[in-house]
Design a protein around this motif. Structure first.
Motif, short mmCIF file in Angstrom:
data_model
loop_
_atom_site.label_atom_id
_atom_site.label_comp_id
_atom_site.label_asym_id
_atom_site.label_seq_id
_atom_site.Cartn_x
_atom_site.Cartn_y
_atom_site.Cartn_z
N GLN A 1 30.82 5.99 7.06
CA GLN A 1 29.78 5.64 6.05
C GLN A 1 28.45 6.19 7.12
O GLN A 1 28.55 7.02 8.19
CB GLN A 1 29.16 4.02 7.04
N SER A 2 27.61 6.37 6.51
CA SER A 2 26.19 7.25 7.49
C SER A 2 25.19 5.71 6.79
O SER A 2 25.09 5.48 6.02
CB SER A 2 26.05 8.40 6.45
N VAL A 3 23.57 6.50 7.39
CA VAL A 3 22.59 5.79 7.88
C VAL A 3 21.57 6.86 7.04
O VAL A 3 21.12 7.89 8.51
CB VAL A 3 22.07 4.67 8.69
N THR A 4 20.54 6.66 7.03
CA THR A 4 19.36 7.70 6.22
C THR A 4 17.84 6.82 6.22
O THR A 4 17.70 5.46 5.76
CB THR A 4 19.22 7.82 4.97
N GLN A 5 17.43 7.26 7.63
CA GLN A 5 15.72 6.34 7.99
C GLN A 5 14.93 7.27 7.62
O GLN A 5 14.29 8.35 8.32
CB GLN A 5 15.39 5.81 9.52
N LEU A 6 14.57 8.25 6.40
CA LEU A 6 14.10 8.64 6.22
C LEU A 6 12.39 9.12 6.65
O LEU A 6 12.12 9.86 6.44
CB LEU A 6 13.05 8.30 4.43
N ASP A 7 11.62 7.92 7.34
CA ASP A 7 10.27 7.56 7.70
C ASP A 7 10.56 7.96 9.70
O ASP A 7 11.34 7.50 9.61
CB ASP A 7 9.33 6.39 7.75
N SER A 8 10.16 9.48 9.67
CA SER A 8 10.68 8.97 11.47
C SER A 8 9.50 8.69 12.22
O SER A 8 8.94 7.83 13.29
CB SER A 8 10.30 10.84 12.43
N GLN A 9 8.10 8.46 11.64
CA GLN A 9 7.14 7.79 12.32
C GLN A 9 6.62 7.00 11.27
O GLN A 9 5.91 7.85 10.35
CB GLN A 9 6.52 8.35 13.01
N VAL A 10 5.49 5.46 11.20
CA VAL A 10 5.12 4.80 10.91
C VAL A 10 3.96 3.99 11.10
O VAL A 10 4.15 3.43 12.35
CB VAL A 10 5.98 3.50 9.98
N PRO A 11 3.14 4.53 11.24
CA PRO A 11 1.48 4.24 11.79
C PRO A 11 0.86 2.96 10.59
O PRO A 11 1.08 3.65 9.85
CB PRO A 11 0.44 5.64 12.01
N VAL A 12 0.00 2.59 11.52
CA VAL A 12 -0.13 1.10 10.69
C VAL A 12 -1.19 0.62 11.31
O VAL A 12 -0.92 0.29 12.68
CB VAL A 12 1.01 0.26 10.27
N PHE A 13 -2.43 -0.12 10.66
CA PHE A 13 -3.16 -0.81 11.21
C PHE A 13 -3.49 -2.42 11.81
O PHE A 13 -2.35 -2.88 11.12
CB PHE A 13 -4.26 -1.07 10.79
N GLU A 14 -3.06 -2.83 12.51
CA GLU A 14 -2.93 -4.03 13.07
C GLU A 14 -3.20 -5.39 11.69
O GLU A 14 -4.08 -4.83 11.70
CB GLU A 14 -3.79 -4.93 14.54
N GLU A 15 -1.98 -6.67 11.74
CA GLU A 15 -2.34 -7.75 11.04
C GLU A 15 -1.66 -6.45 9.17
O GLU A 15 -2.20 -7.88 8.26
CB GLU A 15 -3.58 -7.77 10.48
N ALA A 16 -1.42 -5.52 9.07
CA ALA A 16 -1.18 -4.54 7.45
C ALA A 16 0.14 -5.86 7.67
O ALA A 16 1.14 -5.63 8.71
CB ALA A 16 -2.04 -3.46 8.30
N PRO A 17 0.40 -4.66 6.41
CA PRO A 17 1.79 -5.71 6.35
C PRO A 17 3.04 -3.81 6.16
O PRO A 17 1.94 -2.81 6.36
CB PRO A 17 2.12 -5.54 4.63
N VAL A 18 4.04 -4.30 6.61
CA VAL A 18 4.93 -2.66 7.02
C VAL A 18 6.16 -2.43 6.54
O VAL A 18 6.52 -4.02 6.39
CB VAL A 18 4.82 -2.19 8.59
N GLU A 19 6.43 -1.68 6.41
CA GLU A 19 7.97 -1.73 5.23
C GLU A 19 8.39 -0.43 5.90
O GLU A 19 7.70 0.36 5.67
CB GLU A 19 7.95 -1.32 4.14
N LEU A 20 9.74 -0.08 6.94
CA LEU A 20 10.22 0.77 7.38
C LEU A 20 11.43 1.32 6.52
O LEU A 20 12.59 -0.01 6.35
CB LEU A 20 11.21 0.10 8.56
#
Lengths: 115, 113
Positions: free
Chosen positions: B2-21
């Protein structure tokens, strides 16, 4: 103890020296893992112990790395002839289960710096 | 294996905004999926896990993740983030019947006011 305990918390050593890192898992946990965390590399699996079964050593990066678990409890990770690329945080984790569905409890890690 | 890929090394977002990792995995057999979080200067802790059943799983601190077998994904979401959600998030996978847990490289979530 209440959680997974690792010692030392920090270790500075000279290139070529051997180091031993210790992990005390949560009492009763049969599974014990070692991971290495480096900048930009995430958590790299090193080795896994489950009860009295032969350990899964598939993640050890070279034959300079070895680990043992005595009495099904305390584990020691040994790195021989350390190199600068061995510098990282070494994390130990333990869990109660045997089927891969259990939560892992992590220690705070040992920060290893090889000069 | 098995292996896992997380393409986004960093995700900047403003407070109260939605986020998806994002998290994608590779395995030839059935899997268990996990998200762990590492807050600054703290150890890793379990956020949530998918073992079986409902594909939408809820975790601590308002996070949830959805298992999508056809897309081999297990994305983490939160509808409204807080400053305190700033942390590194790791996706992990284990194959059913095997204990070895494989982690992705992590995504650093940076929440700013």
């Amino acid at each position: 103890g209440a959680g997974v305990s690792q010692s030392p918390s920090n270790k500075v050593t000279e290139k070529g020296k051997d180091v031993e890192l210790r992990c005390d898992p949560i009492s009763g946990h049969t599974a014990l893992y070692w991971y290495r965390q480096s900048l930009g590399q995430g958590l790299e699996f090193l080795i896994y112990f489950q009860g009295n079964s032969a350990p899964d050593k598939s993640g050890l990066p070279s034959d300079r790395f070895s680990a043992e678990r005595t009495g099904g409890s305390v584990s020691t990770l040994t790195i021989q002839r350390t190199q600068q690329e061995d510098s990282a945080v070494y994390l130990c984790a333990s869990s109660f289960g045997t089927g891969g569905d259990e939560k892992l409890f992590f220690g705070s890690g040992t920060q290893l710096s090889v000069l | 294996a098995q292996s896992v890929t997380q393409l986004d090394s960093q995700v900047p977002v403003f407070e109260e905004a939605p986020v998806e990792l994002r998290c994608n995995y590779s395995s030839s057999v059935s899997v268990y999926l996990f998200w762990y979080v590492q807050y600054p200067n703290q150890g890793l802790q379990l956020l949530l896990k998918y073992l079986s059943g409902s594909t939408l799983v809820k975790g601590i601190n308002g996070f949830e993740a959805e298992f999508n077998k056809s897309q081999t994904s297990f994305h983490l979401r939160k509808p409204s983030v807080h400053i305190s959600d700033t942390a590194e998030y790791f996706c992990a996978v284990s194959e059913k019947g095997f204990q070895k847990l494989v982690f992705g490289t992590g995504t650093r979530l940076l929440v700013s006011p």
